[in-house]
Design a protein around this motif. Structure first.
Motif, PDB file in Angstrom:
ATOM      1  N   LEU A  96       7.114  -6.647  18.247  1.00 40.23           N
ATOM      2  CA  LEU A  96       6.353  -6.629  17.004  1.00 40.23           C
ATOM      3  C   LEU A  96       7.362  -6.559  15.871  1.00 40.23           C
ATOM      4  CD1 LEU A  96       3.493  -6.533  15.846  1.00 40.23           C
ATOM      5  CD2 LEU A  96       3.576  -4.060  16.043  1.00 40.23           C
ATOM      6  N   ASP A  97       7.496  -7.647  15.129  1.00 36.39           N
ATOM      7  CA  ASP A  97       8.520  -7.739  14.092  1.00 36.39           C
ATOM      8  C   ASP A  97       8.223  -6.891  12.870  1.00 36.39           C
ATOM      9  OD1 ASP A  97      10.003  -9.507  15.610  1.00 36.39           O
ATOM     10  OD2 ASP A  97       9.046 -11.276  14.748  1.00 36.39           O
ATOM     11  N   GLN A  98       6.959  -6.841  12.469  1.00 34.26           N
ATOM     12  CA  GLN A  98       6.639  -6.130  11.243  1.00 34.26           C
ATOM     13  C   GLN A  98       5.197  -5.656  11.284  1.00 34.26           C
ATOM     14  OE1 GLN A  98       7.025  -8.520   7.709  1.00 34.26           O
ATOM     15  NE2 GLN A  98       7.126  -6.750   6.365  1.00 34.26           N
ATOM     16  N   ALA A  99       4.957  -4.507  10.657  1.00 32.27           N
ATOM     17  CA  ALA A  99       3.606  -3.985  10.475  1.00 32.27           C
ATOM     18  C   ALA A  99       3.491  -3.503   9.034  1.00 32.27           C
ATOM     19  CB  ALA A  99       3.333  -2.840  11.438  1.00 32.27           C
ATOM     20  N   VAL A 100       2.345  -3.759   8.418  1.00 27.58           N
ATOM     21  CA  VAL A 100       2.119  -3.337   7.035  1.00 27.58           C
ATOM     22  C   VAL A 100       0.737  -2.700   6.950  1.00 27.58           C
ATOM     23  CG1 VAL A 100       1.901  -4.078   4.634  1.00 27.58           C
ATOM     24  CG2 VAL A 100       3.531  -5.234   6.147  1.00 27.58           C
ATOM     25  N   ARG A 101       0.670  -1.507   6.393  1.00 24.46           N
ATOM     26  CA  ARG A 101      -0.616  -0.861   6.133  1.00 24.46           C
ATOM     27  C   ARG A 101      -1.117  -1.390   4.799  1.00 24.46           C
ATOM     28  NH1 ARG A 101      -2.057   5.017   7.704  1.00 24.46           N
ATOM     29  NH2 ARG A 101      -0.390   4.369   9.077  1.00 24.46           N
ATOM     30  N   ILE A 102      -2.247  -2.038   4.805  1.00 21.88           N
ATOM     31  CA  ILE A 102      -2.761  -2.704   3.612  1.00 21.88           C
ATOM     32  C   ILE A 102      -3.028  -1.722   2.484  1.00 21.88           C
ATOM     33  CG2 ILE A 102      -4.719  -4.018   2.700  1.00 21.88           C
ATOM     34  CD1 ILE A 102      -4.862  -5.409   5.452  1.00 21.88           C
ATOM     35  N   ARG A 103      -3.647  -0.596   2.787  1.00 23.80           N
ATOM     36  CA  ARG A 103      -4.042   0.364   1.749  1.00 23.80           C
ATOM     37  C   ARG A 103      -2.856   0.903   0.978  1.00 23.80           C
ATOM     38  NH1 ARG A 103      -4.354   5.864   1.950  1.00 23.80           N
ATOM     39  NH2 ARG A 103      -4.098   5.831   4.209  1.00 23.80           N
ATOM     40  N   THR A 104      -1.771   1.299   1.676  1.00 28.76           N
ATOM     41  CA  THR A 104      -0.662   1.988   1.025  1.00 28.76           C
ATOM     42  C   THR A 104       0.591   1.148   0.865  1.00 28.76           C
ATOM     43  OG1 THR A 104       0.166   2.846   3.120  1.00 28.76           O
ATOM     44  CG2 THR A 104      -1.431   4.208   1.913  1.00 28.76           C
TER      45      THR A 104
END
Length: 112
Positions: A96-104
């Motif tokens: 998994l190259d990248q993860a982003v939490r949309i809210r914060t």
């Protein structure tokens, strides 16, 4: 980070969820899927007539975890979902190259 994809029998979902919550894994995505493996479907009897079910109902779990938790997560899924019978399912592990939490806007391990 790794993305763990597990294909399991539907009646094992709650057992797997409880097992993973003991590891402090707080999130998973569950999808209803159909497929077949070595069993190539199954035969069922409905109102006295036998018919073939080509695709067996399963659940697909998607779980994003940090590197140190990968092996423990796999072992917990195997233990909780296993029945010893054909059709127990499979586990796949992807980078998994990248993860982003949309809210914060938090990224990677902080987003998990």
């Amino acid at each position: 980070m790794k993305l763990i994809i597990a294909i399991i029998k539907p009646h094992k979902l709650e057992t797997v969820r409880e097992s993973l919550s003991q590891l402090d894994i707080t999130g998973m995505t569950v999808s209803e899927v159909k497929g077949y493996g070595r069993q190539r479907g199954q035969s069922e009897i409905y109102r006295g007539a036998e018919y073939a079910v080509s695709f067996v109902p399963k659940l697909k779990l998607e779980i994003a975890v940090q590197e140190p938790s990968v092996e423990a997560t796999i072992e917990n899924i195997k233990t909780a979902a296993g029945t010893g019978e054909i059709g127990d399912g499979k586990i796949f592990v992807l980078d998994l190259d990248q993860a982003v939490r949309i809210r914060t806007g938090e990224t990677n391990n902080n987003a998990l």
